[in-house]
Design a protein around this motif. Structure first.
Motif, PDB file in Angstrom:
ATOM      1  N   SER A  61      91.517  80.321  44.071  1.00  0.00           N
ATOM      2  CA  SER A  61      90.420  81.248  44.424  1.00  0.00           C
ATOM      3  C   SER A  61      90.837  82.626  43.946  1.00  0.00           C
ATOM      4  O   SER A  61      91.786  83.213  44.482  1.00  0.00           O
ATOM      5  CB  SER A  61      90.147  81.252  45.923  1.00  0.00           C
ATOM      6  OG  SER A  61      89.110  82.167  46.224  1.00  0.00           O
ATOM      7  N   ALA A  62      90.145  83.147  42.930  1.00  0.00           N
ATOM      8  CA  ALA A  62      90.514  84.445  42.369  1.00  0.00           C
ATOM      9  C   ALA A  62      89.299  85.042  41.635  1.00  0.00           C
ATOM     10  O   ALA A  62      88.422  84.313  41.166  1.00  0.00           O
ATOM     11  CB  ALA A  62      91.704  84.307  41.419  1.00  0.00           C
TER      12      ALA A  62
ATOM     13  N   LEU B 106      95.848  83.302  52.890  1.00  0.00           N
ATOM     14  CA  LEU B 106      96.251  84.693  52.708  1.00  0.00           C
ATOM     15  C   LEU B 106      95.803  85.156  51.323  1.00  0.00           C
ATOM     16  O   LEU B 106      96.106  84.502  50.323  1.00  0.00           O
ATOM     17  CB  LEU B 106      97.770  84.830  52.849  1.00  0.00           C
ATOM     18  CG  LEU B 106      98.320  86.258  52.768  1.00  0.00           C
ATOM     19  CD1 LEU B 106      97.838  87.093  53.958  1.00  0.00           C
ATOM     20  CD2 LEU B 106      99.849  86.227  52.743  1.00  0.00           C
ATOM     21  N   TYR B 107      95.140  86.324  51.268  1.00  0.00           N
ATOM     22  CA  TYR B 107      94.590  86.863  50.024  1.00  0.00           C
ATOM     23  C   TYR B 107      95.145  88.260  49.776  1.00  0.00           C
ATOM     24  O   TYR B 107      95.500  88.990  50.708  1.00  0.00           O
ATOM     25  CB  TYR B 107      93.062  86.938  50.082  1.00  0.00           C
ATOM     26  CG  TYR B 107      92.372  85.599  49.997  1.00  0.00           C
ATOM     27  CD1 TYR B 107      91.814  85.153  48.793  1.00  0.00           C
ATOM     28  CD2 TYR B 107      92.262  84.785  51.120  1.00  0.00           C
ATOM     29  CE1 TYR B 107      91.169  83.930  48.725  1.00  0.00           C
ATOM     30  CE2 TYR B 107      91.631  83.557  51.050  1.00  0.00           C
ATOM     31  CZ  TYR B 107      91.081  83.135  49.847  1.00  0.00           C
ATOM     32  OH  TYR B 107      90.434  81.924  49.774  1.00  0.00           O
TER      33      TYR B 107
ATOM     34  N   LEU C 111      96.810  93.070  51.892  1.00  0.00           N
ATOM     35  CA  LEU C 111      96.875  91.635  52.125  1.00  0.00           C
ATOM     36  C   LEU C 111      96.042  91.317  53.361  1.00  0.00           C
ATOM     37  O   LEU C 111      96.211  91.952  54.405  1.00  0.00           O
ATOM     38  CB  LEU C 111      98.326  91.173  52.362  1.00  0.00           C
ATOM     39  CG  LEU C 111      99.230  91.045  51.135  1.00  0.00           C
ATOM     40  CD1 LEU C 111     100.660  90.764  51.575  1.00  0.00           C
ATOM     41  CD2 LEU C 111      98.730  89.951  50.222  1.00  0.00           C
ATOM     42  N   LEU C 112      95.173  90.311  53.235  1.00  0.00           N
ATOM     43  CA  LEU C 112      94.302  89.936  54.343  1.00  0.00           C
ATOM     44  C   LEU C 112      94.311  88.426  54.516  1.00  0.00           C
ATOM     45  O   LEU C 112      94.268  87.672  53.533  1.00  0.00           O
ATOM     46  CB  LEU C 112      92.863  90.399  54.093  1.00  0.00           C
ATOM     47  CG  LEU C 112      92.613  91.917  54.040  1.00  0.00           C
ATOM     48  CD1 LEU C 112      91.135  92.185  53.712  1.00  0.00           C
ATOM     49  CD2 LEU C 112      92.994  92.556  55.357  1.00  0.00           C
ATOM     50  N   TYR C 113      94.360  88.007  55.797  1.00  0.00           N
ATOM     51  CA  TYR C 113      94.195  86.587  56.087  1.00  0.00           C
ATOM     52  C   TYR C 113      92.722  86.356  56.385  1.00  0.00           C
ATOM     53  O   TYR C 113      92.143  86.999  57.263  1.00  0.00           O
ATOM     54  CB  TYR C 113      95.039  86.162  57.284  1.00  0.00           C
ATOM     55  CG  TYR C 113      94.895  84.686  57.592  1.00  0.00           C
ATOM     56  CD1 TYR C 113      95.621  83.736  56.883  1.00  0.00           C
ATOM     57  CD2 TYR C 113      93.998  84.261  58.571  1.00  0.00           C
ATOM     58  CE1 TYR C 113      95.470  82.392  57.160  1.00  0.00           C
ATOM     59  CE2 TYR C 113      93.861  82.911  58.844  1.00  0.00           C
ATOM     60  CZ  TYR C 113      94.586  81.978  58.135  1.00  0.00           C
ATOM     61  OH  TYR C 113      94.424  80.648  58.394  1.00  0.00           O
TER      62      TYR C 113
ATOM     63  N   GLY D 169      90.822  90.288  43.514  1.00  0.00           N
ATOM     64  CA  GLY D 169      91.330  89.570  44.682  1.00  0.00           C
ATOM     65  C   GLY D 169      91.709  88.126  44.310  1.00  0.00           C
ATOM     66  O   GLY D 169      91.073  87.530  43.445  1.00  0.00           O
ATOM     67  N   PHE D 170      92.749  87.570  44.994  1.00  0.00           N
ATOM     68  CA  PHE D 170      93.138  86.173  44.723  1.00  0.00           C
ATOM     69  C   PHE D 170      93.904  85.612  45.926  1.00  0.00           C
ATOM     70  O   PHE D 170      94.471  86.343  46.760  1.00  0.00           O
ATOM     71  CB  PHE D 170      93.970  86.061  43.442  1.00  0.00           C
ATOM     72  CG  PHE D 170      95.188  86.948  43.423  1.00  0.00           C
ATOM     73  CD1 PHE D 170      96.403  86.501  43.965  1.00  0.00           C
ATOM     74  CD2 PHE D 170      95.121  88.217  42.845  1.00  0.00           C
ATOM     75  CE1 PHE D 170      97.508  87.300  43.930  1.00  0.00           C
ATOM     76  CE2 PHE D 170      96.253  89.017  42.831  1.00  0.00           C
ATOM     77  CZ  PHE D 170      97.462  88.568  43.383  1.00  0.00           C
ATOM     78  N   LEU D 171      93.881  84.277  45.994  1.00  0.00           N
ATOM     79  CA  LEU D 171      94.539  83.553  47.085  1.00  0.00           C
ATOM     80  C   LEU D 171      96.044  83.426  46.782  1.00  0.00           C
ATOM     81  O   LEU D 171      96.456  82.963  45.724  1.00  0.00           O
ATOM     82  CB  LEU D 171      93.923  82.151  47.215  1.00  0.00           C
ATOM     83  CG  LEU D 171      94.584  81.200  48.216  1.00  0.00           C
ATOM     84  CD1 LEU D 171      94.396  81.688  49.653  1.00  0.00           C
ATOM     85  CD2 LEU D 171      93.997  79.785  48.050  1.00  0.00           C
ATOM     86  N   LEU D 172      96.886  83.807  47.789  1.00  0.00           N
ATOM     87  CA  LEU D 172      98.339  83.632  47.657  1.00  0.00           C
ATOM     88  C   LEU D 172      98.733  82.209  48.088  1.00  0.00           C
ATOM     89  O   LEU D 172      99.401  81.497  47.349  1.00  0.00           O
ATOM     90  CB  LEU D 172      99.096  84.650  48.495  1.00  0.00           C
ATOM     91  CG  LEU D 172      99.013  86.090  47.991  1.00  0.00           C
ATOM     92  CD1 LEU D 172      99.752  87.023  48.938  1.00  0.00           C
ATOM     93  CD2 LEU D 172      99.625  86.209  46.595  1.00  0.00           C
TER      94      LEU D 172
END
Length: 301
Positions: free
Chosen positions: A170-171, A214-215, A259-261, A293-296
């Motif tokens: 997801s990015a 986490l993004y 960083l956001l969950y 933005g992207f998923l870690l």
């Protein structure tokens, strides 16, 4: 007559004197049979007279006759003893007889040890004994020298194909195509750099979370003509604020990251706040304002 009788005691001087000088076992036996005076001969001749000497001569003659008779009776057994036994000692008379056996002698000194005998035959194996108790643990020995490297082993069989792991992706990365003129609403970034999963909606300017996890979000704003106040929102709540003051005839930049969950269904966007006087967000052919933005990592629960 008296002289003849006196000489009769010495008519057989050899036999008589030998009997008196060396009493043999036979003489001892005759003495016990005929009797004997315990008085020595010298004293007896001194005490008695001629008559007594005559009686002694007759007694001696009788003793000789009796001794000859006993000697004849003893000759057969004596001859046998002589043939079987040891030789007679020198000077012994013919009437010699063996004496009484003497006492046993003392034990002699022990002899030397004999030689060792030959080893005997090996015996049969015995039954095993009981197991003894376990001994104490010994001290650790010194580490030995490393041995030579061995040959490579035979490769194993190839494993069965495993199930393919699903990669969560997801990015997005977008930018402005023109200057923003409307404040207090989501900024619509219509220049698309990357949005393969289509999780960013260009018509609304919002990112929609489809995979919880986490993004990481960042933005870079070009400031021109006016001051800039930009906030990052999550579900109608401003979380991050950026302020930059415009300098006359100068292009400036403002940026931020966080960083956001996010849970599935959450939305994230950028928005100008505090009216038109703080809407200096700018973009043209040589200046860009971007939002990324992207998923870690996703949430596996």
């Amino acid at each position: 007559m008296g002289r003849d009788s006196g000489e009769a005691g010495s008519a057989y001087p050899h036999e008589y004197r030998a009997t008196e000088a060396r009493p043999s076992p036979l003489t001892s036996t005759l003495t016990e049979v005929c009797g004997s005076d315990s008085t020595p001969e010298g004293q007896r001749e001194h005490k008695v007279g001629w008559k007594n000497q005559k009686n002694l001569s007759r007694r001696g003659l009788r003793m000789l006759l009796l001794g000859a008779l006993l000697l004849l009776l003893a000759l057969p057994s004596y001859g046998q003893d002589t043939m079987q036994g040891p030789p007679l000692p020198k000077g012994a008379c013919t009437g010699w007889m063996a004496g009484i056996p003497g006492h046993p002698g003392h034990n002699g000194t022990p002899g030397r040890d004999g030689r060792d005998g030959t080893p005997g035959e090996k015996g049969e194996k015995g039954d095993p004994g009981l197991v003894g108790p376990k001994g104490d643990t010994g001290e650790t020995g010194i580490t030995g020298i490393e041995g030579p490297r061995g040959f490579p082993g035979v490769p194993g069989r190839k494993g069965e194909p495993g199930e393919s792991a699903y990669v969560y992706r997801s990015a997005f990365s977008v930018g402005l195509e023109s200057r923003v003129t409307v404040p207090n609403v989501p900024i619509r970034f219509t220049k698309i750099f990357y949005n393969q999963q289509n999780h960013y909606d260009g018509t609304t300017g919002k990112f929609l979370c489809n995979i919880p996890g986490l993004y990481y979000f960042s933005y870079h704003i070009t400031v021109y003509l006016k001051d800039v106040k930009v906030s990052l929102y999550r579900n109608d709540k401003a979380l991050l604020f950026t302020h930059d003051q415009f300098q006359n005839q100068n292009v400036d930049q403002a940026s931020g990251s966080v960083l956001l969950y996010l849970e599935k269904g959450d939305q994230v966007w950028l928005q100008v706040y505090e009216g038109e006087n703080h809407n200096g967000v700018y973009a043209d052919n040589v200046h860009d304002s971007t939002f990324t933005g992207f998923l870690l990592y996703h949430n596996i629960e």
